[in-house]
Scaffold this active site. Structure first.
Site, short mmCIF file in Angstrom:
data_model
loop_
_atom_site.label_atom_id
_atom_site.label_comp_id
_atom_site.label_asym_id
_atom_site.label_seq_id
_atom_site.Cartn_x
_atom_site.Cartn_y
_atom_site.Cartn_z
N GLU A 82 -50.01 53.22 -29.64
CA GLU A 82 -49.69 53.30 -31.07
C GLU A 82 -50.85 52.79 -31.93
O GLU A 82 -50.65 52.01 -32.87
CB GLU A 82 -48.43 52.49 -31.36
CG GLU A 82 -47.21 53.07 -30.68
CD GLU A 82 -45.90 52.37 -31.01
OE1 GLU A 82 -45.92 51.36 -31.74
OE2 GLU A 82 -44.86 52.84 -30.54
N GLU B 187 -43.25 55.72 -24.02
CA GLU B 187 -42.41 54.55 -24.32
C GLU B 187 -41.10 55.06 -24.89
O GLU B 187 -41.09 56.05 -25.64
CB GLU B 187 -43.13 53.65 -25.32
CG GLU B 187 -42.46 52.31 -25.52
CD GLU B 187 -43.25 51.41 -26.45
OE1 GLU B 187 -44.49 51.27 -26.28
OE2 GLU B 187 -42.64 50.85 -27.37
C1 GAL Z 1 -43.24 49.99 -29.96
C2 GAL Z 1 -44.44 49.22 -29.46
C3 GAL Z 1 -44.04 48.12 -28.50
C4 GAL Z 1 -42.90 47.33 -29.07
C5 GAL Z 1 -41.75 48.27 -29.34
C6 GAL Z 1 -40.52 47.57 -29.86
O1 GAL Z 1 -43.49 50.72 -31.11
O2 GAL Z 1 -45.32 50.07 -28.80
O3 GAL Z 1 -45.14 47.27 -28.26
O4 GAL Z 1 -43.33 46.73 -30.23
O5 GAL Z 1 -42.17 49.20 -30.32
O6 GAL Z 1 -39.53 48.50 -30.19
#
Ligand code: GAL
Length: 849
Positions: A435, A542
């Protein structure tokens, strides 16, 4: 000779697996047999023991004659932050775990006698957080800002070869926030002292590139030899492949000339009858390289090798050895709960074992290169890995983060990640960033308010900041530059990045350098991937971000809570999130909803769930006193939340029948009873012996069954059946008053190595042994014998009790105590006491290493 053969990883592997230890010893014996006689090989010595430490700062501390006699003596790996108190004003903030930072120094003496055994000395750190400066005898040897990468310095020119030397290491983690999660402070991974001849194999200098061919394999070995001698030396490089039983199955020797500087030698080895590396059967070979001068072995290196073929396909997703396989992955940060980030093999193995038992087959090291031990374990356990370099590039997410160092250090850091990790068969994909704000046009180092970072990144996307169709943007050029560095050092794997901008005009995608399109969240956009990214493979890098507290249930269970929502600041003084799968962040989706997309989308290679374990920091949706995450499928203490059994029911063949919640409610209260199950076609619920109906998952998009019942004390029982025959049965009783403590260790025997751990679950139970699900009794621990308490926890994300203590309150009936062996054999007795409850006692045994 035996001393010279010591290999740090083999020494450590026996900590977590006796079987692996026996294999390693077999391999050692086999190596002795293969060695040419005479001479001294390089020595790699684990250099963790007996450092002096002070949480203070002065330039004098680098000096040889500085008086450190009053400093604390400790063994590495070490994390000083985990020893501290949670405090609202600690500069890390709740996002960083609300634990202290600061500047600390470590010092250690090195006596040399100059008997000419070795001429070069390298000090290698697997990782130190952060801004490390290494001094020898008062002189600065080198620095390394990035806290997640391993690094080494040749300290030879700084040494006094006859007499005493002092290594002093300054760690500066004072400027915070510098990360979006807890990092720990100090030399938190292992340290090695490497002694060698003037000519040696370079650090991470042997590249093993196997290609499967028919039933065998062709292996290309590219090795870098480093020489400090002014005169060229004629040597030979012998490389041998050992199978898992310790048999030398192939070898090759090449003569070479080592000139001053770096020299590359390539040789090819053919293997017949290759045994494949599979997640369910991870067959490991070792490649042993010997640099030989006449009869003398100057240096040796051992590299893990696994033979497997991996493909990412735009239509069929991921395949290993030709078999289509979903990546059922989890993201993990590096901390080990109450032990902090100081690496401990037993603690890490426990985490990975639990993930594997849940059915996970992949780990994403988010968002940075992991401890080397993680990769070794994944190699041998059959877990596939996505290895990630950075959480930010040039544009920062926190005030003092890596963006400050990116321009100067990114090339070195990402190169070292690939060089260090490229031979691990477990690694299937490189990620060059998570991100990163370069997905859009951004101002350098703009910084983002941490409370809002996820909302900004995921919701407030501005199309005018995407790439246009004109010339390549700077951000696309950075993407290409990083991807090229990775490819140069490892042509064998594809590259991805975790992206929350799903448009093809995301500057990273626009670069053309991203091989596998990686989305973070945004499951609703998945269906459009083939149209938006024709011909490109796809993965959910993710996903999920569910918010759950073990043991707490918000009803009705079929209404979804999306937190923190638009109301800012978000306040809910319970600091609890529901453990039904009905609570997630506003940018994500529940476990079931996400899995449904992944499972039913053939082109989706899989997902990496945020997260396998809770971690310290990022207590979304709350702020202080919450100080650790709610995202884990397993809580910070290592107790599974209910979602664990959802995955086990979907990802494994083990019979699962998991009924929740507990059965201690107010009379007449309406309670939703959920059940995850598999290997059966129906489940029947009985309340106090009376059937409340048979339920079935109605179709392939349903993952649990539910009954809505009025609470009456007694017993709830579920029975699962297949074709009318009972498969499994589970019973939950209403617990009476807390009566005594139950101690359940994850093992009873420890090794006398000063590092071996046992994790003991402490439960508050009634007189019949039923867990009291609301119990909060404080438990006090005492130990007898050569062991100590390494940490305590209960999985509460908002407890401000210390992790290093001999007491802990139960949280929803449970807490954890971690006992660490000393260096002596013998019996250990753990006592647990709590006011008003019967004591409990546990005998453990510490055995010789
Ligand atoms: C994502 C990020 C993670 C964590 C997660 C929490 O956007 O890549 O590191 O922050 O959100 O929802």
């Amino acid at each position: 000779m035996m001393r010279a053969l010591f290999h740090p990883f083999w020494g450590r592997i026996s900590c977590f697996s006796l079987r692996a230890g026996i294999l390693c010893r077999t391999l050692l014996l086999c190596l002795v047999a293969c060695l040419p006689m005479g001479g001294h090989a390089m020595e790699r010595q684990l250099w963790d023991a007996q450092w002096r430490f002070a949480l203070a700062d002065s330039p004098e501390m680098a000096q040889l004659y500085y008086d450190d006699s009053a400093w604390r003596v400790l063994n590495l790996p070490h994390d000083w932050a985990i020893e501290g108190n949670f405090y609202v004003k600690n500069p890390s903030g709740a996002v960083g775990g609300a634990l202290p930072g600061g500047v600390g120094w470590y010092r250690k003496r090195l006596m040399l006698t100059d008997n000419n055994e070795y001429s070069r000395y390298v000090l290698h750190f697997d990782g130190a957080f952060m801004n490390t400066s290494v001094y020898v005898n008062g002189k600065l040897v080198g620095i390394r800002p990035y806290g997640f990468i391993g690094f080494g310095f040749d300290i030879t020119p700084f040494l006094n070869k006859k007499g005493e030397n002092v290594v002093a290491v300054r760690i500066d983690n004072a400027q915070q926030p510098n990360c979006r999660w807890y990092t720990g402070c100090g030399i938190y991974r292992h340290v090695y002292l490497l002694r060698s001849d003037d000519v040696r194999l370079a650090q991470w200098g042997v590249q093993v590139l196997p290609v499967l061919k028919g039933r065998g394999a062709n292996i290309t070995l590219n090795s870098t030899i480093e020489s400090f001698a002014t005169q060229a030396r004629k040597l030979s490089l012998k490389q041998m492949v050992y199978d898992a039983e310790g048999r030398c199955v192939a070898q090759s020797t090449t003569p070479c000339v080592a000139h001053e500087g770096k020299n590359t030698v390539s040789q090819k080895i053919k293997m017949t009858n290759a045994k494949l590396w599979w997640p369910h059967a991870p067959y490991i070979y070792k490649v042993v390289s010997q640099l030989i001068d006449g009869k003398k072995v100057l240096d040796r290196d051992t590299t893990t090798m696994g033979l497997r073929n991996i493909t990412f396909d735009a239509k069929k997703g991921f395949a290993i050895n030709g078999r289509n396989t979903k990546l059922n992955g989890v993201c993990l940060h590096g901390d080990l709960g109450c032990l902090g980030s100081a690496i401990n093999e037993d603690a890490l193995y426990r985490q990975l074992r639990m993930m594997k038992d849940m059915g996970a087959n992949a780990i994403r090291c988010s968002h940075n290169p992991p401890a080397p031990e993680l990769l070794h374990m994944c190699d041998t356990m059959g877990l596939m890995v996505m290895d990630e370099a950075f959480d930010q590039w040039r544009t920062g997410k926190t005030q003092f983060d890596y963006a400050l160092f990116f321009d100067k250090w990114a090339e070195k850091d990402i190169t070292d990640m690939v060089l260090r990790d490229r031979n691990h068969p477990s690694i299937i994909l490189w990620s060059i960033g998570n991100e990163v704000l370069e997905q859009w046009n951004t101002d350098k180092n703009q910084g983002v308010d941490l409370d809002d970072v996820n909302i900004l990144l995921n919701n407030a996307r501005d199309p005018s900041r995407l790439a246009d169709n004109k010339e390549l943007s700077d951000n696309s050029k950075i993407t290409r530059w990083l991807a090229d560095i990775v490819r140069r050092n490892d042509p064998s794997r594809l590259i991805t990045a975790g992206c929350n901008e799903t448009s093809p005009s995301n500057h990273l995608f626009k670069s053309g350098a991203i091989d596998v399109i990686g989305f973070n969240y945004h499951t609703k956009q998945v269906a459009k991937v083939p149209e938006n990214f024709p011909g490109k493979p796809f993965l959910l890098t993710e996903s999920v971000s569910a918010l759950q507290t073990r043991g707490f249930y918000a009803m009705p269970s079929d209404s979804i809570r999306r937190l923190p929502g638009k109301r800012r600041p978000f306040i809910d003084t319970s600091f609890l999130c529901s453990a039904y799968d009905n609570s997630c962040t506003s940018w994500s989706a529940t476990h079931e909803a996400t899995w449904d997309v992944v499972k039913h989308t053939p082109f989706c290679s899989g997902q990496f769930i945020w997260t396998g374990f809770d971690y310290i920091g990022e207590p979304t949706p709350f702020n202080f006193p919450a100080r650790s995450s709610y995202f884990g499928i397993v809580d910070l203490a290592g107790f599974p939340k209910d979602a664990y059994y959802l995955y086990q029911s979907e990802w494994t063949n083990k019979t699962v029948l998991h009924l929740f919640p507990h059965w201690n409610w107010m009379p007449g209260q309406t309670i939703d009873l959920w059940c995850y199950y598999n290997n059966a076609d129906e489940v029947e619920l009985f309340v106090n012996g009376q059937s409340r109906g048979v339920k079935r998952k109605a179709n392939e998009h349903e993952y649990h069954v539910m009954w809505r019942e009025r609470f009456e004390p007694g017993t709830v029982r579920v029975v699962s059946r297949k074709a009318g025959r009972q498969v499994a049965e589970r019973t939950v009783n209403t617990a009476a008053q807390p009566h005594h403590l139950r101690l359940t260790p994850n093992r009873k025997t420890l090794l006398a190595n000063g590092r071996s751990l046992v994790f003991i679950t402490v439960e508050v139970v009634d007189k019949d042994g039923n867990l009291c699900p609301w119990a909060e009794n404080e438990v006090f621990f005492s130990l007898n014998g050569h062991a100590s308490i390494a940490g305590v926890d209960n999985g509460s994300p908002f407890s401000l009790e210390r992790f290093k203590d001999n007491r802990r309150k139960a949280f929803f009936g449970k807490c954890l105590v971690v006992v660490q062996a000393g260096n002596d054999e013998g019996e250990v007795n753990l006592k647990a006491k709590s006011i008003g409850l019967e004591d409990a006692e546990l005998k453990l045994e510490i055995k010789a290493k």
